[in-house]
Design a protein around this motif. Structure first.
Motif, PDB file in Angstrom:
ATOM      1  N   LEU A 308       0.856  -1.193   0.000  1.00  0.00           N
ATOM      2  CA  LEU A 308       0.000   0.000   0.000  1.00  0.00           C
ATOM      3  C   LEU A 308       0.890   1.240   0.000  1.00  0.00           C
ATOM      4  CD1 LEU A 308      -0.232   1.583   3.016  1.00  0.00           C
ATOM      5  CD2 LEU A 308      -1.484  -0.512   3.567  1.00  0.00           C
ATOM      6  N   ILE A 309       0.337   2.297  -0.557  1.00  0.00           N
ATOM      7  CA  ILE A 309       1.074   3.556  -0.597  1.00  0.00           C
ATOM      8  C   ILE A 309       0.202   4.656  -0.011  1.00  0.00           C
ATOM      9  CG2 ILE A 309       0.326   4.000  -2.977  1.00  0.00           C
ATOM     10  CD1 ILE A 309       3.020   5.467  -3.382  1.00  0.00           C
ATOM     11  N   GLY A 335       8.865   1.307   3.925  1.00  0.00           N
ATOM     12  CA  GLY A 335       9.963   0.624   3.265  1.00  0.00           C
ATOM     13  C   GLY A 335      10.666   1.463   2.211  1.00  0.00           C
ATOM     14  N   ARG A 336       9.913   2.317   1.551  1.00  0.00           N
ATOM     15  CA  ARG A 336      10.498   3.174   0.523  1.00  0.00           C
ATOM     16  C   ARG A 336       9.677   4.446   0.446  1.00  0.00           C
ATOM     17  NH1 ARG A 336      11.131   0.868  -5.544  1.00  0.00           N
ATOM     18  NH2 ARG A 336       8.871   1.152  -5.470  1.00  0.00           N
ATOM     19  N   ILE A 337      10.354   5.560   0.089  1.00  0.00           N
ATOM     20  CA  ILE A 337       9.685   6.856   0.025  1.00  0.00           C
ATOM     21  C   ILE A 337       9.983   7.480  -1.338  1.00  0.00           C
ATOM     22  CG2 ILE A 337       9.406   9.104   1.114  1.00  0.00           C
ATOM     23  CD1 ILE A 337      10.570   7.934   3.667  1.00  0.00           C
ATOM     24  N   GLN A 338       8.926   7.879  -2.030  1.00  0.00           N
ATOM     25  CA  GLN A 338       9.078   8.527  -3.334  1.00  0.00           C
ATOM     26  C   GLN A 338       8.838  10.029  -3.243  1.00  0.00           C
ATOM     27  OE1 GLN A 338       7.841   6.662  -7.060  1.00  0.00           O
ATOM     28  NE2 GLN A 338       6.514   5.337  -5.819  1.00  0.00           N
ATOM     29  N   ASN A 339       9.514  10.750  -4.103  1.00  0.00           N
ATOM     30  CA  ASN A 339       9.261  12.176  -4.300  1.00  0.00           C
ATOM     31  C   ASN A 339       8.798  12.333  -5.742  1.00  0.00           C
ATOM     32  OD1 ASN A 339       9.265  14.929  -4.625  1.00  0.00           O
ATOM     33  ND2 ASN A 339      11.483  15.165  -4.506  1.00  0.00           N
ATOM     34  N   PHE A 340       7.511  12.536  -5.946  1.00  0.00           N
ATOM     35  CA  PHE A 340       6.964  12.449  -7.295  1.00  0.00           C
ATOM     36  C   PHE A 340       7.416  13.571  -8.212  1.00  0.00           C
ATOM     37  CE2 PHE A 340       3.928   9.779  -4.908  1.00  0.00           C
ATOM     38  CZ  PHE A 340       4.147   8.601  -5.619  1.00  0.00           C
ATOM     39  N   ARG A 341       7.763  14.736  -7.679  1.00  0.00           N
ATOM     40  CA  ARG A 341       8.269  15.790  -8.558  1.00  0.00           C
ATOM     41  C   ARG A 341       9.624  15.398  -9.144  1.00  0.00           C
ATOM     42  NH1 ARG A 341       6.606  20.895  -7.866  1.00  0.00           N
ATOM     43  NH2 ARG A 341       6.658  20.687  -5.598  1.00  0.00           N
ATOM     44  N   MET A 358       4.679   7.316   0.583  1.00  0.00           N
ATOM     45  CA  MET A 358       5.193   6.455   1.653  1.00  0.00           C
ATOM     46  C   MET A 358       4.721   5.027   1.362  1.00  0.00           C
ATOM     47  SD  MET A 358       6.722   8.693   3.714  1.00  0.00           S
ATOM     48  CE  MET A 358       6.785   8.040   5.404  1.00  0.00           C
ATOM     49  N   GLU A 359       5.655   4.142   1.033  1.00  0.00           N
ATOM     50  CA  GLU A 359       5.311   2.801   0.585  1.00  0.00           C
ATOM     51  C   GLU A 359       5.471   1.790   1.718  1.00  0.00           C
ATOM     52  OE1 GLU A 359       7.549   1.826  -2.880  1.00  0.00           O
ATOM     53  OE2 GLU A 359       6.910   3.617  -3.974  1.00  0.00           O
ATOM     54  N   VAL A 400      -4.703   7.097  -0.041  1.00  0.00           N
ATOM     55  CA  VAL A 400      -4.213   5.746   0.252  1.00  0.00           C
ATOM     56  C   VAL A 400      -4.667   4.808  -0.857  1.00  0.00           C
ATOM     57  CG1 VAL A 400      -4.277   3.810   1.867  1.00  0.00           C
ATOM     58  CG2 VAL A 400      -4.295   6.169   2.738  1.00  0.00           C
ATOM     59  N   ILE A 401      -3.732   4.036  -1.381  1.00  0.00           N
ATOM     60  CA  ILE A 401      -4.040   3.020  -2.380  1.00  0.00           C
ATOM     61  C   ILE A 401      -3.509   1.681  -1.875  1.00  0.00           C
ATOM     62  CG2 ILE A 401      -3.706   2.234  -4.753  1.00  0.00           C
ATOM     63  CD1 ILE A 401      -5.357   4.748  -4.580  1.00  0.00           C
TER      64      ILE A 401
END
Length: 486
Positions: A308-309, A335-341, A358-359, A400-401
């Motif tokens: 889930l993210i 577990g992993r963090i994305q920065n979409f920009r 936030m994954e 949340v997905i």
């Protein structure tokens, strides 16, 4: 894409494709762009195409279900990406780090950064451990743990592999098969990592320095592919999950779908064919009549890791420049963090805000999966602050997905179970299975697409084994697709 002249013949043979993710849509695209002999119908169970490579939206913010870099050495896959995306492909520099013990480590490894963060004494112990395991390695490499220790040493395994692997998979690395490591991090060793960090060389596919990316996220690729399929005369049915796969002997005769209102529809396969990309465990359970008991039992032993993210919108610009950060710290669940920009500025409607993914790796029905969206927003905000990246008070929005069956698990049972299932499926006359979950293989997007291309070409008279797409070769050597006329 320039196509050879095709005979002016009607599309007479139906091909039914289960799943509207990268593999399913690629199969339909390949058939329709290269032959007039087929009519394709894609059944997608949800309201969006792209599967785990889709791009979701919330209040104008676009975000991925896990990061998807577009990089391949398979020419036919690269060609399809280019043909579909055109000018909407952008080049993105890769920047990623590992968070561990309160510090950020460059990834790929940069030797002086690593020495500074981990200290001279511990670095010496890592090298001593590495030399020990090179001299006296595990005699067998059945597990992920054994495979990594033989190449990196026990000390580095303890620091950088064990905790993150347990977080991702929810089981000990000693219970994960070595072929997962060989597939995902082949061609990398400690000596090569050190040499790459000094020399700047890099021939390891998972550590590329830049990649292509659709301007509006990977879902844009699959939305455009869907449109091309429909413009070419194919059909993509949304909200049409497949409930039953009917067969007579070893031939598939029908596909039954159910719409949102509960109404079922039976699609007669006739002299057509079926290409599947749904999870094998679900597929085997859908057959009517069911396969032999040993095949059903084997399919039930195939396991999956869910995901889930929690995407957080912050009231300030990006708190870090990375595409994503791997969080090895056991004190947080993320577990992993994305920065979409950092993937594409067009993913955000407001340049003065940040969109952070936030994954969390989990199992359907566990504590994380069943948390309310509000509680997940609070958890993600707290952990972002705990890691020193932003204040929880900066969060002004969230979405949340939940994604079931995100990753096929390579546990101790999977090889034998997959062999049993695969041997039975190969016997079906008019049926092929492709993609990550359709082959129960942790493929990257391009290899899922390649398996689908092979399946489509088989229907056009070629001869490919979709079960044996050579994952390693297509990254580490020049890859050439061999076409064989039947």
């Amino acid at each position: 894409m320039t196509q050879p002249a095709l005979p002016d013949t009607p599309r007479t043979r139906d091909v039914f494709i289960i799943g509207g993710g990268p593999a399913g849509l690629t199969a339909a695209y390949e058939l329709l762009r290269n032959s007039d002999a087929f009519h394709t119908t894609v059944f997608e169970g949800s309201h969006m195409v792209g599967g785990i490579a889709r791009t979701e939206t919330s209040n104008g913010y676009r975000f991925d279900i896990g990061g998807h870099r577009f990089f391949t050495k398979v020419p036919d896959v690269q060609r399809m990406w280019r043909d579909v995306m055109g000018d909407d492909f952008i080049t993105v520099p890769r920047l990623s780090r590992i968070y561990y013990r309160g510090r950020f480590f460059s990834y790929p490894l940069k030797i002086f950064n690593a020495l500074e963060n981990i200290g001279v004494y511990e670095s010496f112990r890592i090298m001593a451990s590495y030399l020990k395991w090179r001299v006296r390695p595990h005699r067998v490499e059945d597990t992920f743990e054994q495979w990594v220790m033989n190449r990196f040493g026990g000390r580095l395994y303890m620091h950088f592999f064990r905790s993150y692997t347990e977080k991702v998979w929810g089981i000990s690395p000693s219970n994960i098969r070595a072929d997962w490591a060989a597939q995902r991090i082949k061609n990398l060793s400690l000596t090569k990592a050190v040499w790459n960090s000094i020399s700047g060389a890099n021939d390891t596919a998972s550590l590329i320095e830049e990649f292509q990316y659709p301007r509006l996220g990977p879902g844009q690729m699959w939305e455009k592919t869907r449109d091309i399929i429909e413009e070419s005369g194919g059909t993509v049915l949304m909200n049409a999950p497949v409930g039953r796969v009917l067969r007579h002997g070893m031939r598939v005769t029908g596909i039954e779908t159910t719409d949102a209102g509960g109404t079922t529809a039976l699609h007669d396969v006739g002299d057509g064919a079926v290409i599947n990309s749904m999870a094998l465990r679900d597929l085997i359970r859908a057959f009517d009549p069911p396969p032999p008991p040993e095949v059903v039992e084997a399919a039930n032993r195939l396991n999956y890791r869910d995901f889930l993210i929690v995407t957080l919108v912050l009231n300030k610009a990006d708190p870090f420049p990375d595409n994503w950060i791997y969080v090895h710290a056991p004190e947080v669940k993320v577990g992993r963090i994305q920065n979409f920009r950092a993937w594409s500025a067009d993913m955000l409607p407001d340049k003065d805000t940040a969109s952070i993914g936030m994954e969390y790796f989990c199992q359907e029905g566990d504590g994380l999966w069943t948390m309310s969206d509000d509680d997940l927003r609070d958890l993600a905000g707290r952990e972002l602050e705990q890691l020193g990246l932003a204040s929880a008070e900066d969060v002004i929005g969230a979405a949340v997905i939940r994604q079931p069956k995100a990753y096929p698990v390579y546990d101790g049972d999977y090889q034998q179970a997959l062999e049993t299932v695969g041997n039975w499926l190969r016997r079906l006359e008019n049926f092929q299975t492709v993609g990550r979950n359709g082959l129960h293989r942790y493929n990257n997007q391009d290899h899922s697409m390649l398996s689908a291309m092979y399946a489509a070409r088989n229907l056009m008279g070629e001869d490919h084994d979709v079960w044996n797409v050579n994952v390693d070769r297509s990254y580490h050597e020049e890859f050439e697709v061999t076409r064989k006329a039947s």
